[in-house]
Design an enzyme around this catalytic site. Sequence first.
Site, PDB file in Angstrom:
ATOM      1  N   LYS A 172      13.800  28.277  21.509  1.00 55.59           N
ATOM      2  CA  LYS A 172      13.887  28.810  22.866  1.00 55.59           C
ATOM      3  C   LYS A 172      14.993  29.855  22.932  1.00 55.59           C
ATOM      4  O   LYS A 172      16.175  29.530  22.808  1.00 55.59           O
ATOM      5  CB  LYS A 172      14.182  27.709  23.888  1.00 55.59           C
ATOM      6  N   GLU A 247      27.377  25.759  18.297  1.00 59.09           N
ATOM      7  CA  GLU A 247      28.238  26.947  18.217  1.00 59.09           C
ATOM      8  C   GLU A 247      28.538  27.369  19.646  1.00 59.09           C
ATOM      9  O   GLU A 247      27.669  27.896  20.335  1.00 59.09           O
ATOM     10  CB  GLU A 247      27.513  28.074  17.474  1.00 59.09           C
ATOM     11  N   CYS A 281      30.976  36.215  21.134  1.00 58.22           N
ATOM     12  CA  CYS A 281      31.828  35.020  21.108  1.00 58.22           C
ATOM     13  C   CYS A 281      33.064  35.243  20.247  1.00 58.22           C
ATOM     14  O   CYS A 281      34.048  34.522  20.380  1.00 58.22           O
ATOM     15  CB  CYS A 281      31.030  33.830  20.605  1.00 58.22           C
ATOM     16  N   GLU A 383      37.097  31.002  29.180  1.00 59.80           N
ATOM     17  CA  GLU A 383      36.296  32.074  28.577  1.00 59.80           C
ATOM     18  C   GLU A 383      35.693  32.949  29.676  1.00 59.80           C
ATOM     19  O   GLU A 383      35.004  32.446  30.563  1.00 59.80           O
ATOM     20  CB  GLU A 383      35.177  31.475  27.727  1.00 59.80           C
TER      21      GLU A 383
END
Length: 479
Positions: A172, A247, A281, A383
Site C-alpha cells: 500500500k 522505519e 526523513c 518532527e
Amino acid sequence: MQVIQNYIGGKFVPPASGQYLDNHNPATGEIFGKIPDSDATDVETATQAATTAFPAWAALPLEQRHDILRAISDGITRHLHRLAEAETLDSGKTIFASSTVDIPRAALNFKFFATALLHFASESHQMPGVLSYTLRQPLGVVGCISPWNLPLYLFTWKIAPALAAGNCVVGKPSEVTPLTAFLLGEICNEAGLPPGVLNIVHGLGPKAGEAIVRHPHIKAISFTGSTRAGAEIARIAAPMFKKLSLELGGKNPNLIFADCDYDKMLDTTVRSSFSNQGQICLCGSRIYVESSIFEKFKKDFVARVNALKIGDPMHPESRHGAVVSKMHFEKILSYIELAKQEGGSVIAGGKEVRLPGNLAGGWFIAPTVIEGLPLACRTNQEEIFGPVVTIQPFDADDEALVLANGVPYGLSATVWTNSLSRAQRFAAELQAGIVWVNCWLLRDLRTPFGGVKNSGVGREGGWDAMRFFTETKNVTIAG
Ligand code: NAD
C-alpha cells in the site's frame, strides 16, 4: 480526471466499495484524480491472489526470478520520464528531484535486489560428525506500507527485497501519492511478473493499511512512515507475532565544527536541510555550529537559502517545490508560529509563498531558518518534516553531543570535522542508526539502514532486507 485502480492478481480492479478519494496536485491545490478508498475486502482479495501465487513464485529458479526483477528495473528506466512527471504531479517535488533521484533510485532498487538474490546464501556450522545448516525460506505473503515523501523510491525499496527473497506482496503506497505505484503495476505486467506476486491496494492508512496489518495470513509488515502510525502498527501486530520492520520519524542533528571543509559543508548543508522541501526523513533539521564560525555560517547559509529557486515543480530549473498536502502545509506553518512563540527568531523564510497564475493555490513554503531556541522546546523536539531548520552555536564537543542526542528520535546524524579522533568519537557516541561524516545521503545500498529510539526498529538494505524477508530454520544432521 485521472482515476486509478487497485492492482490485484495482475489486473486493474476497482475497490469493492466503489468509493474513491480525491487526489490533489500540491502545486495548484486542485483535484486532478481519484484513488480507490479500499477496505478489508480489497485486502482480502489481494491476500488471496498473493497466497495463490506464492508456491510457484517461491519455487521459481533464481535466474528466472532475477530476470523478471531486472526487467522491472529496466521498465522503470524506460518509463523514467513518465514516472518522474507523475511523481512531481502527485507530490509537488521538483521534476529535477523526481528525474534525478526518485525514479533512478526506484530502478536501482530492483536492479540491486535482482542481483542480490543470486548471491544470497545461508550459514552452516560443523561439529565432529555433525553438520548444522540454516535454511532461509521466504515468509509467504508480506505487507509493504510506504509514505508520501519518496513515493516510488521507498515503495520499491521494500517490494524489491520482498520479491527477491521469494515472497508475494500486498503493498500500500501512501494515499497522498499513489500514482507511480499504480504505474508500477503496468511495468510489472510488461516485465512478465506472474499475476498475484505483487498486489497494490490503494487507500487510507487506518482502513486499507490497518487491514493489511490485521490480516492473519500476512506474515510480516515492512513499514515506513510516522512514529505515531508505527506505534499503532506495532500494537496491532505484536500479539500476532508478525515480523516487523519499522522505519519511522527523525529529528536529525547536523554538527558543524570549525575545522571542517567549509565550502563543502555549506553546499551540503543547504541540501541536507531543504532537499525535497525538507521532507526527507534524513534531512538535518537541527544545525549546531561551533561558536567561532557561527556568525560567518549564519550569514553564508541564509544567503544561500534565500537564493534557492522556488517555482513550478514541473520546471526543470526549480529547486524548491510545493509541500505535499494542504494538511501538511498548515502543520508546517503552525510549527513556524510555534517557534516564534517559543522565542525563536526567523532569519530566513518563515512564510508561505504565493506563486502567480495557476500555481496561486499551491502549497509553497519558503525555506525557513530559525535561531535562538533551546533544545527543550517543541520546535527542537518534534518532527516538522518540512523546509524548517533551527541553528544554534555550541562551544565544546561534549555540549554538541548532549544537544545532538537530546531528542526522542535517533535516525541519522551528520558531522563536519577534519579531526579523525573527533569523527570517531561522535560516530561511536551519537544515538543514531546512520552517521555521515563530511557527507550526507551518500548511500551504499549494501549497508544497514534504520534508526534507534523513536525512529524505529529493524534495518533495511543489503542482506538485512533479505534476512528480514526470510525465516531461518536450523537443520542438524548427525553422520
Ligand atoms: P504516515 O505514518 O502518516 O503514513 C505512512 C503510510 O502508512 C501511508 O501509506 C499510510 O496510509 C499508512 N498508515 C497510516 N496509518 C496507518 C495505520 N494505522 N495502519 C497501517 N498503515 C497506516 O506517514 P507519512 O505522513 O506518509 O510520512 C511521513 C513520515 O514518514 C515522517 O514521520 C517521516 O520521518 C517518515 N519517514 C521515515 C523514513 C525512514 O526511513 N525512517 C523514510 C521516509 C519517511
